[in-house]
Motif scaffolding. Sequence first.
Motif, PDB file in Angstrom:
ATOM      1  N   GLU A 100       0.837  -1.209   0.000  1.00  0.00           N
ATOM      2  CA  GLU A 100       0.000   0.000   0.000  1.00  0.00           C
ATOM      3  C   GLU A 100       0.871   1.258   0.000  1.00  0.00           C
ATOM      4  OE1 GLU A 100      -3.844  -1.943   2.365  1.00  0.00           O
ATOM      5  OE2 GLU A 100      -2.331  -0.803   3.471  1.00  0.00           O
ATOM      6  N   ALA A 103       2.175   1.691  -3.483  1.00  0.00           N
ATOM      7  CA  ALA A 103       1.104   2.223  -4.336  1.00  0.00           C
ATOM      8  C   ALA A 103       0.897   3.713  -4.080  1.00  0.00           C
ATOM      9  CB  ALA A 103      -0.194   1.452  -4.079  1.00  0.00           C
ATOM     10  N   LYS A 106       3.159   6.053  -5.849  1.00  0.00           N
ATOM     11  CA  LYS A 106       2.971   6.181  -7.296  1.00  0.00           C
ATOM     12  C   LYS A 106       1.706   6.939  -7.701  1.00  0.00           C
ATOM     13  CE  LYS A 106       5.259   1.772  -8.323  1.00  0.00           C
ATOM     14  NZ  LYS A 106       5.039   0.403  -8.857  1.00  0.00           N
ATOM     15  N   ILE A 107       0.790   7.175  -6.766  1.00  0.00           N
ATOM     16  CA  ILE A 107      -0.484   7.782  -7.159  1.00  0.00           C
ATOM     17  C   ILE A 107      -0.296   9.226  -7.612  1.00  0.00           C
ATOM     18  CG2 ILE A 107      -1.876   6.291  -5.671  1.00  0.00           C
ATOM     19  CD1 ILE A 107      -2.148   8.670  -3.732  1.00  0.00           C
ATOM     20  N   LEU A 121      -5.929   2.221  -2.451  1.00  0.00           N
ATOM     21  CA  LEU A 121      -4.551   1.812  -2.725  1.00  0.00           C
ATOM     22  C   LEU A 121      -4.457   0.349  -3.153  1.00  0.00           C
ATOM     23  CD1 LEU A 121      -2.665   3.630   0.192  1.00  0.00           C
ATOM     24  CD2 LEU A 121      -2.776   4.306  -2.219  1.00  0.00           C
ATOM     25  N   PRO A 124      -6.123  -2.218  -8.608  1.00  0.00           N
ATOM     26  CA  PRO A 124      -5.069  -2.311  -9.631  1.00  0.00           C
ATOM     27  C   PRO A 124      -4.693  -0.921 -10.140  1.00  0.00           C
ATOM     28  CG  PRO A 124      -6.827  -3.889 -10.063  1.00  0.00           C
ATOM     29  CD  PRO A 124      -7.305  -3.005  -8.948  1.00  0.00           C
ATOM     30  N   GLU A 125      -3.454  -0.781 -10.573  1.00  0.00           N
ATOM     31  CA  GLU A 125      -2.929   0.548 -10.943  1.00  0.00           C
ATOM     32  C   GLU A 125      -3.783   1.256 -11.982  1.00  0.00           C
ATOM     33  OE1 GLU A 125       1.256   2.647 -12.353  1.00  0.00           O
ATOM     34  OE2 GLU A 125       1.205   0.508 -11.919  1.00  0.00           O
ATOM     35  N   GLN A 126      -4.244   0.541 -13.008  1.00  0.00           N
ATOM     36  CA  GLN A 126      -5.049   1.174 -14.050  1.00  0.00           C
ATOM     37  C   GLN A 126      -6.382   1.688 -13.502  1.00  0.00           C
ATOM     38  OE1 GLN A 126      -4.059   2.040 -17.068  1.00  0.00           O
ATOM     39  NE2 GLN A 126      -2.065   1.188 -16.541  1.00  0.00           N
ATOM     40  N   ARG A 128      -6.861   2.640 -10.391  1.00  0.00           N
ATOM     41  CA  ARG A 128      -6.558   3.828  -9.570  1.00  0.00           C
ATOM     42  C   ARG A 128      -6.440   5.069 -10.438  1.00  0.00           C
ATOM     43  NH1 ARG A 128      -2.677   0.637  -6.839  1.00  0.00           N
ATOM     44  NH2 ARG A 128      -1.006   1.738  -7.921  1.00  0.00           N
ATOM     45  N   LYS A 129      -5.777   4.927 -11.597  1.00  0.00           N
ATOM     46  CA  LYS A 129      -5.595   6.080 -12.487  1.00  0.00           C
ATOM     47  C   LYS A 129      -6.924   6.554 -13.066  1.00  0.00           C
ATOM     48  CE  LYS A 129      -0.827   5.304 -13.896  1.00  0.00           C
ATOM     49  NZ  LYS A 129       0.092   4.981 -15.006  1.00  0.00           N
TER      50      LYS A 129
END
Length: 201
Positions: A100, A103, A106-107, A121, A124-126, A128-129
């Motif tokens: 977390e 993550a 990187k946000i 957090l 998945p990264e995509q 979150r974006k």
Amino acid sequence: MARIKPKRHGVALDMTAMCDVTFLLLTFFITTTQFKKPDVAQIKPPSSISEKLLPDASLMTVSVTSDGVFYFQPVENGSERMQLLDKMGAKYKMSFTNPEKVAFAKIEAVVVPMGQLKSFLNLPEQQRKAYKSKEGVPMDSTNKQLIDWVQQSLAVNPNYKLAIKGDVTTKYPKVKTLFEGLRDIDFLKFWLITSQETKTN
């Protein structure tokens, strides 16, 4: 007797060196250019004739949408972001796992209240974006989480600077609440982000 004109020889230019220089310059500009951070929301700032530039480093940003939703963008330093998350976790009696924390480093921005941060957090990264929050970070007379983010950031590094980017249609009472919250923690110097307006003679 007529003069004999000497033969003209064509001039040959070797462009190899020029091509090398061009590619070296191109490589230099690509590697040293600082790209603009992606916006967390569609915000059209008010215009002004100010020509002052924002500082490049150690800059936190608060964004205010036209609906009065607040987002907080911490300074882009991974290790200091993790320290900030630890401090916010201690304040709100929450603990965060190492994935977390990674993550969080990187946000693009904090777009949810503290109560939803762990689940945000863990997306998945995509996702979150692409996540669009209608709540944002709470900032009102009873819940000043946005001010806590600023205050705990300054606890990590007192030299951090703050810029506020508000939409031209944002209602003043929303921005006034933010200014009052910053005044309460004695943080009185910040930048207001505007779009460039051409001067009229």
